[in-house]
Enzyme design. Sequence first.
Site, short mmCIF file in Angstrom:
data_model
loop_
_atom_site.label_atom_id
_atom_site.label_comp_id
_atom_site.label_asym_id
_atom_site.label_seq_id
_atom_site.Cartn_x
_atom_site.Cartn_y
_atom_site.Cartn_z
CG ASP A 1 -6.37 -5.67 0.36
OD1 ASP A 1 -6.31 -6.75 -0.23
OD2 ASP A 1 -6.73 -5.56 1.55
CE LYS B 1 0.72 -7.38 -2.64
NZ LYS B 1 -0.09 -6.61 -1.69
N GLY C 1 -5.38 -12.79 -2.89
CA GLY C 1 -6.47 -12.33 -3.73
C GLY C 1 -6.17 -11.14 -4.60
CG HIS C 2 -2.41 -10.22 -6.24
ND1 HIS C 2 -2.40 -9.36 -5.19
CD2 HIS C 2 -1.22 -10.82 -6.23
CE1 HIS C 2 -1.23 -9.44 -4.58
NE2 HIS C 2 -0.51 -10.33 -5.19
CD GLN D 1 -0.91 -11.66 2.90
OE1 GLN D 1 0.18 -12.15 2.91
NE2 GLN D 1 -1.94 -12.22 2.31
P1 GDP Z 1 -4.01 -6.29 -4.55
O1 GDP Z 1 -4.22 -7.57 -3.86
O2 GDP Z 1 -2.88 -5.51 -3.96
O3 GDP Z 1 -3.94 -6.41 -6.04
O4 GDP Z 1 -5.26 -5.38 -4.25
P2 GDP Z 1 -6.78 -5.63 -4.62
O5 GDP Z 1 -7.09 -7.01 -4.93
O6 GDP Z 1 -7.57 -4.94 -3.60
O7 GDP Z 1 -6.86 -4.83 -5.98
C1 GDP Z 1 -7.07 -3.57 -5.97
C2 GDP Z 1 -8.36 -3.26 -6.69
O8 GDP Z 1 -8.25 -1.96 -7.17
C3 GDP Z 1 -8.67 -4.09 -7.92
O9 GDP Z 1 -10.06 -4.16 -8.10
C4 GDP Z 1 -8.01 -3.31 -9.05
O10 GDP Z 1 -8.62 -3.50 -10.30
C5 GDP Z 1 -8.26 -1.91 -8.58
N1 GDP Z 1 -7.24 -0.95 -8.95
C6 GDP Z 1 -5.89 -1.11 -9.07
N2 GDP Z 1 -5.32 0.07 -9.37
C7 GDP Z 1 -6.31 0.99 -9.45
C8 GDP Z 1 -6.36 2.40 -9.69
O11 GDP Z 1 -5.35 3.05 -9.91
N3 GDP Z 1 -7.58 3.00 -9.65
C9 GDP Z 1 -8.73 2.32 -9.41
N4 GDP Z 1 -9.88 3.00 -9.39
N5 GDP Z 1 -8.73 1.01 -9.16
C10 GDP Z 1 -7.54 0.35 -9.18
#
Ligand code: GDP
Length: 434
Positions: free
Chosen positions: A13, A16, A40-41, A223
């Site tokens: 999370d 990515k 779940g990206h 992950q």
């Molecule tokens: P992933 O699986 O690694 O992509 O992680 P998530 O699904 O938890 O995604 C991360 C969340 O943070 C998503 O809702 C993105 O839109 C959001 N996000 C990504 N980068 C940033 C950032 O720099 N700032 C903020 N506020 N949100 C972000």
Amino acid sequence: MTAIVIVGAQWGDEGKGKVVDLAAEHADVVVRYAGGPNAGHTLVVGNDKIVVRLVPSGILQPHTQCLMGQGMVVDPAVLVSEIDALEARKIKVEGRLVIASLAHVIMPYHIVIDGLRESDTGSQKIGTTKKGIGPAYEDKVARRGIRVADLADPTRLRELVTAALGAWAPVAKALGGELPTVDAVLAHVQPFSARLLALAGDSSKLLDDAVRAKKRVLLEGAQGTLLDVDHGTYPFVTSSSAIAGGACTGAGIGPSRIHGVVGITKAYATRVGEGPFPTELFGPEGDRLRERGGEFGSVTGRPRRTGWLDLPALRYAARVNGVDGWAVTKLDVLTGLEQVQICVGYQIVDPRSNDLHGELTKDLPIGALAACKPVFKAFPGWTQAIEDARSIADLPPEAQALVKFIETETEVPAYLVSVGPRRDQTITVRDLFS
Ligand code: GDP
């Protein structure tokens, strides 16, 4: 660089989805190499949010070819519904997505077993997403798994399902549950088989062709490092090889073909599920990070545990992945904090006296996290919004100092700093493919 791996440096999370999506703009091929529908990206396109769980995030770029490697486990129902959802938004999938015919299939009984274990009051609870991923990997290693190509042969499929159900029956019984019948399993899978088989192919060969043709290839991890089955906080880990090296086995590419590794880290830390998390925050500070950062699982919606950035963990991630550059995400979430803490080392606790002893270690005591006390360094916060920053110099000095500290202490430069969820809310220090 033509083939790079993007890997989560923490517990997943890390954002990515956004980073892969940005890099995918310049990629010809995007490959996912591990995990299942628990990744779940979250992709943000304009004001629209799309969660992709199995399909590589590169799917949003119309020109990219997307590959799902044999290191993945695929739930046919989830994949088909994801493809339908993407196509309903006019994102073309068929013809651009190839699934390794050797990838393993998550069957309904895997989901039943996962759910039974997680609701068991005994010691079996890991905090999984209950998507059947762990049991599917167990079948793979036990050499009784079902692969995508097996869906083409109904007689063989029946034999394989019968054998697997026989193997799981005592487990289900011990957990007080019941498995579906062979006929029910086959009836569940049958409607999806033709769609999956139409997408199946030799993804490793396609990847090799792309690398030979000097195409830009992006290998997307799922992950994060600390959830890796070999290098994570075992047993509270996922069942696959999440680290950069997993790209080789999971996608079928040799290490010599990979040219660079980008590690993604948030400017703080989160963890989902059970297991050690030494920099975890409880109370209002943790709540604030959760609310501001939207730290709720994109697949399950469950609140994530939140805490301060852990530099020994980042150094560990830099080491086991061979990270060349960081993508630091969610720096904006820290805006408004009076102070930002960063864990700079650990002190080991003597289990007999409960005293701290020994020198401060800067290395992550991965096998003994429960017996360690994190040591923090406090940094002054900043109040001005940073979402519009497009270069490091645009950041307030306090935010610049944090990024610099991460770079110096890990000996890894920041290639990218994300200051908001949108694509344009990004500071690009260096092109990830350069
Ligand atoms: P992933 O699986 O690694 O992509 O992680 P998530 O699904 O938890 O995604 C991360 C969340 O943070 C998503 O809702 C993105 O839109 C959001 N996000 C990504 N980068 C940033 C950032 O720099 N700032 C903020 N506020 N949100 C972000």
